[in-house]
Design a protein around this motif. Structure first.
Motif, mmCIF file in Angstrom:
data_model
loop_
_atom_site.group_PDB
_atom_site.id
_atom_site.type_symbol
_atom_site.label_atom_id
_atom_site.label_comp_id
_atom_site.label_asym_id
_atom_site.label_seq_id
_atom_site.Cartn_x
_atom_site.Cartn_y
_atom_site.Cartn_z
ATOM 1 N N UNK A 1 0.857 -1.188 0.000
ATOM 2 C CA UNK A 1 0.000 0.000 0.000
ATOM 3 C C UNK A 1 0.897 1.243 0.000
ATOM 4 N N UNK A 2 0.532 2.222 -0.789
ATOM 5 C CA UNK A 2 1.317 3.462 -0.840
ATOM 6 C C UNK A 2 0.391 4.663 -0.894
ATOM 7 N N UNK A 3 0.707 5.663 -0.089
ATOM 8 C CA UNK A 3 -0.004 6.944 -0.127
ATOM 9 C C UNK A 3 1.011 7.988 -0.599
ATOM 10 N N UNK A 4 0.642 8.738 -1.641
ATOM 11 C CA UNK A 4 1.494 9.847 -2.070
ATOM 12 C C UNK A 4 0.660 11.119 -1.919
ATOM 13 N N UNK A 5 1.134 12.047 -1.122
ATOM 14 C CA UNK A 5 0.345 13.255 -0.866
ATOM 15 C C UNK A 5 0.592 14.293 -1.957
ATOM 16 N N UNK A 6 -0.350 15.218 -2.063
ATOM 17 C CA UNK A 6 -0.212 16.286 -3.064
ATOM 18 C C UNK A 6 1.058 17.091 -2.808
ATOM 19 N N UNK A 7 1.507 17.096 -1.547
ATOM 20 C CA UNK A 7 2.742 17.825 -1.209
ATOM 21 C C UNK A 7 3.989 17.026 -1.596
ATOM 22 N N UNK A 8 3.787 15.780 -2.022
ATOM 23 C CA UNK A 8 4.931 14.998 -2.501
ATOM 24 C C UNK A 8 5.469 13.978 -1.518
ATOM 25 N N UNK A 9 4.875 13.881 -0.317
ATOM 26 C CA UNK A 9 5.360 12.877 0.632
ATOM 27 C C UNK A 9 4.891 11.494 0.198
ATOM 28 N N UNK B 1 -3.055 18.762 -12.706
ATOM 29 C CA UNK B 1 -1.642 19.145 -12.838
ATOM 30 C C UNK B 1 -0.773 18.216 -11.980
ATOM 31 N N UNK B 2 0.325 17.721 -12.550
ATOM 32 C CA UNK B 2 1.252 16.895 -11.767
ATOM 33 C C UNK B 2 1.962 17.811 -10.773
ATOM 34 N N UNK B 3 1.790 17.595 -9.464
ATOM 35 C CA UNK B 3 2.354 18.543 -8.500
ATOM 36 C C UNK B 3 3.878 18.687 -8.610
ATOM 37 N N UNK B 4 4.573 17.591 -8.855
ATOM 38 C CA UNK B 4 6.041 17.632 -8.834
ATOM 39 C C UNK B 4 6.623 18.423 -10.004
ATOM 40 N N UNK B 5 5.964 18.370 -11.169
ATOM 41 C CA UNK B 5 6.557 18.990 -12.356
ATOM 42 C C UNK B 5 5.785 20.210 -12.860
ATOM 43 N N UNK B 6 4.540 20.350 -12.376
ATOM 44 C CA UNK B 6 3.714 21.453 -12.872
ATOM 45 C C UNK B 6 3.097 21.167 -14.231
#
Ligand code: GLU
Length: 304
Positions: free
Chosen positions: A40-48, A213-218
């Motif tokens: 299981x993996x959670x990836x937050x919008x902030x990138x965590x 929008x991809x948060x990491x790259x915009x």
């Protein structure tokens, strides 16, 4: 939100359920995956990134690919898609042929096989290789260059694609395929055979939590309206013929696959992917659905 502690707790509590359910066995490559795997993996919008169990192990994404193929088709033809595919839950099995006859070859939605074949037709018409375009898209979304489809799984899928072939030819007979049915089925089988991990799939779905929008790259993948529509389709049609029960229990838009993966999104907050190969009678991961139900219960977060 203390995701690490919540994932630990879910991982502890899920142990008695691992190995329950039935692993998809229509091709040997899926049948041989041990039923007791769980990630299981959670990836937050902030990138965590938070992960537990087998979250980095790649598995066959199967029908989860329909979500990303549909995203690409949206990018290409936008609302034109709805002249060829509906947006209602089907109320029949994902690989059913019955509705197609009464509904004149227009599949109910893009997440049943018939609808996914039409979506793949859109990609085949516009790319030299639809499956390569999809693999490239997944690499871009994840930033992971080694994402690919598994040739053995794809070949096995193709050797057992009688029903999907029948469906593609049937749709073609109504004039709703632009490319030859065999070309579309070939690309569809390869896209189902893409292998990705929970972390990679959660990352790939993150644009849906962030207005397209991809948060990491915009990078903008979809406009906010199309993003809303795609998420709505996940909610109503993303988990086979159990979408009502799934949303009742989990409360998140999601897309599942018979490889045992489920990817779900909470707009503004996070994308989550869970994998456990044992399936319930509807074809959704049994432990995976339970884990997502516990996630929204423990966090108190859902779209409702
Ligand atoms: N390759 C499978 C099929 O088309 C996908 C099944 C699924 O994950 O729903 O039959």
């Amino acid at each position: 939100m203390n995701y690490p502690a919540i994932l630990e707790q879910i991982h502890r509590d899920i142990q008695p359920y691992l190995g329950t359910g039935r692993v998809a066995d229509y091709i040997p490559e899926l049948a041989k995956i041990p039923a007791d795997r769980f990630g299981m993996a959670v990836v937050t919008a902030a990138g965590d990134v938070h992960r537990i169990g087998d979250a980095d192990e790649r598995f066959s994404v199967q029908s989860i690919s329909k979500l990303f193929a549909c995203t690409l088709a949206f990018q290409l033809i936008d609302d034109e898609l709805w002249s060829r595919v509906g947006r209602e839950p089907s109320g029949t099995a994902f690989n059913s042929l019955v509705q197609l006859e009464t509904e004149q070859g227009k599949p109910r939605n893009p997440f049943i096989n018939a609808g996914a074949l039409v979506v793949t037709d859109v990609l085949c018409r516009r790319f030299v290789s639809a499956e390569t375009a999809l693999v490239e898209f997944m690499r871009r979304l994840t930033g992971e260059r080694t994402v690919d489809y598994d040739l053995r799984v794809a070949q096995s899928e193709l050797a057992n694609a009688h029903r999907n072939r029948a469906m593609a030819h049937f749709i073609a007979s109504f004039g709703n395929l632009e490319m030859p049915a065999e070309v579309v089925v070939d690309a569809y089988c390869r896209q189902c055979a893409i292998s990705m991990s929970c972390v990679e799939l959660a990352r790939a779905a993150l644009f849906l939590c962030n207005g397209g929008v991809v948060p990491a790259t915009g990078e903008r993948i979809l406009d906010s309206s199309s993003t809303k529509r795609l998420s709505a389709l996940m909610l109503t049609c993303g988990t086979y013929d159990a979408a009502g029960d799934f949303v009742f229990r989990v409360g998140l838009p999601a897309k599942s696959g018979v490889g045992g993966g489920i990817v779900a999104v909470l707009p503004g907050e996070m994308a989550v992917c869970v994998w456990s190969p044992g399936l319930d009678s509807n074809g959704n991961s049994l432990a995976g659905t339970l884990a997502l139900e516990w996630l929204t219960t423990h966090t108190g977060q859902s779209i409702f």
